[in-house]
Every structure is written in C-alpha cells, then in structure tokens.
Design an enzyme around this catalytic site. Structure first.
Site: not given
Ligand code: GRF
Length: 227
Positions: A30, A89, A114, A116, A131, A133, A166, A169
């Site tokens: 993409n 993280r 990949m 969040i 995003n 999907h 937040e 998807d």
C-alpha cells in the site's frame, strides 16, 4: 516533478504541499501504491491543482520491513522504532510520536502498521490519522479480518479507510469498497483481491483528504461528510 524534495522551493508550512507520513510494518504494497500514484504529484490529477502530495517520512517498527526498502528506493526518509515489550514499549511509542511530530504531517497513514497507536498519538494529530482495514467495518475488526469473513461465510467483504480514534478499528469511516467473496475462496485468494482494491481506495482517499473533500463528523455523530 518527482520524489521528495524534487522542488527545493517547497517545504514545511507550505500550503501547496500536503505532507504525508506512512507507518508500515511489513510488505508495504500500500505504501508502494501511494508512492506510485501520489508522491510528488498534485492532489487533483485531472486539473493539476490542489497541493502536491509528498510522502515525507516512512516509519516502521520492523527493521527488516520491505516497506522501508520501498521508501528508500523512492528517496523518502525512513525511521525505525523497533517494537518493544513491557516498560520499553512506552519508549517505543514515544520514539514514534517524536519521529512523526518532527515531520510536521498533514496526514498520518497507518498502512499495515501492526501496532496499536496509543491515545497520546491519536490526540497529537486530531483527525489526521487514518487506517486501512481489510474488511467492511464495523464487521471483522482486528488482525484476522479476512479469515473471519471466510469463517462467517459472508458473501461480500471489502476495504475500509477510517479516521483513527482511541478504540481498535472503531473510528469514523471515510471510505469503503465492497469485495465479493467467491465460492471456494482461500484466504490468500480473497486477500489478493482485497489488496487490489486497497491499492485504489487508499490513494483515492488520501487525495480526497488533501483536497479537503471529507468533513469531520459533527459533534455527537460518527458520520464523515464526503464531497
Ligand atoms: C493490508 O491488507 C491492510 O489492510 C492491513 O495490512 C495489510 C498491509 O499490506 N492493515 P501491505 O503491507 O501494504 O502490503
């Protein structure tokens, strides 16, 4: 005109340039569609008007992602913020936020990213993060959408581009296109047809946003007004 920086007279704060940052973890097909169809080109192809779309940065959490090679080949700057667990993280998320902020984006595109993105990231770029999907949301959110669609025996699935909020998807939908499920489809076969549609819908949606053709939902609603 081709490639980032092809015209040295344009830059940050120049409203003739629509600055796009892409986040990708893997293959980057993409990203390639964005590079091929949009990078260094006016948003309105037919009339050669509107801002010029520039991919100003590609960020990945995977040092070996093919997306990074695609960016480098197109002369686009890259940043790698390797994915991390536990306390690290937070550091990774901070590094991504800093890298993206430093590029002053008009739009941030999650194209096969990949991880969040955390709430601070979403809040830093209100209605500027989208995003891609591989399903018709709100059906089949998450990372196994294509398999889930086959398992449920749906006859039609598709592709969605949505603003990121937040949730997972759950953000307001900007554009969707249907992809029929053929009898006997394997996940790979369906994925191939979904990807072909993604490669059209995502660039078309970025162009729409660059031209100001999608109005954010009115307060209390989820409906994006598309011109
Ligand atoms: C796409 O199918 C996208 O919908 C999903 O991840 C995939 C990325 O593919 N979020 P690629 O890396 O762009 O080839």
């Amino acid at each position: 005109m081709s490639g980032a920086g092809a015209d040295q007279t344009r830059g940050r704060g120049d409203d003739r340039v629509f600055r796009v940052v892409v986040l990708a973890s893997g293959n980057g097909s993409n990203l390639q569609a964005i590079i091929d169809q949009l990078h260094g080109k006016p948003a309105s192809v037919a009339e050669a008007e509107g801002p010029v779309i520039e991919v100003v940065l590609v960020v990945s959490d995977q040092p070996g992602a093919r997306a990074l090679d695609r960016a480098k080949k197109a002369g686009i700057p890259t940043a790698v913020c390797p994915r991390a667990l536990g306390a690290d993280r937070k550091e990774q998320e901070k590094a991504v936020l800093e890298a993206v902020s430093g590029a002053s984006p008009d739009l941030v595109v999650l194209a096969g990213y990949m991880l969040i993105v955390p709430p601070e990231f979403v809040r830093s770029f209100p209605l500027k993060v989208i995003n891609l999907h591989p399903a018709l949301l709100p059906a089949f959110p998450g990372t196994t959408s294509i398999e889930d669609a086959l398992e449920h025996g749906v006859k039609v699935t598709g592709v969605t581009v949505h603003f990121v909020d937040e949730g997972l998807d759950t953000g307001p939908i900007i554009s969707q296109r249907a992809v029929p499920v053929e009898e006997g489809d394997t996940a790979d076969e369906l994925a191939e047809r979904i990807h072909a549609v993604e490669h059209e819908l995502l660039p078309a949606t970025i162009r729409l946003l660059a031209l100001g053709g999608a109005k954010p939902p009115l307060s209390g609603t989820r409906v994006v007004q598309v011109d």
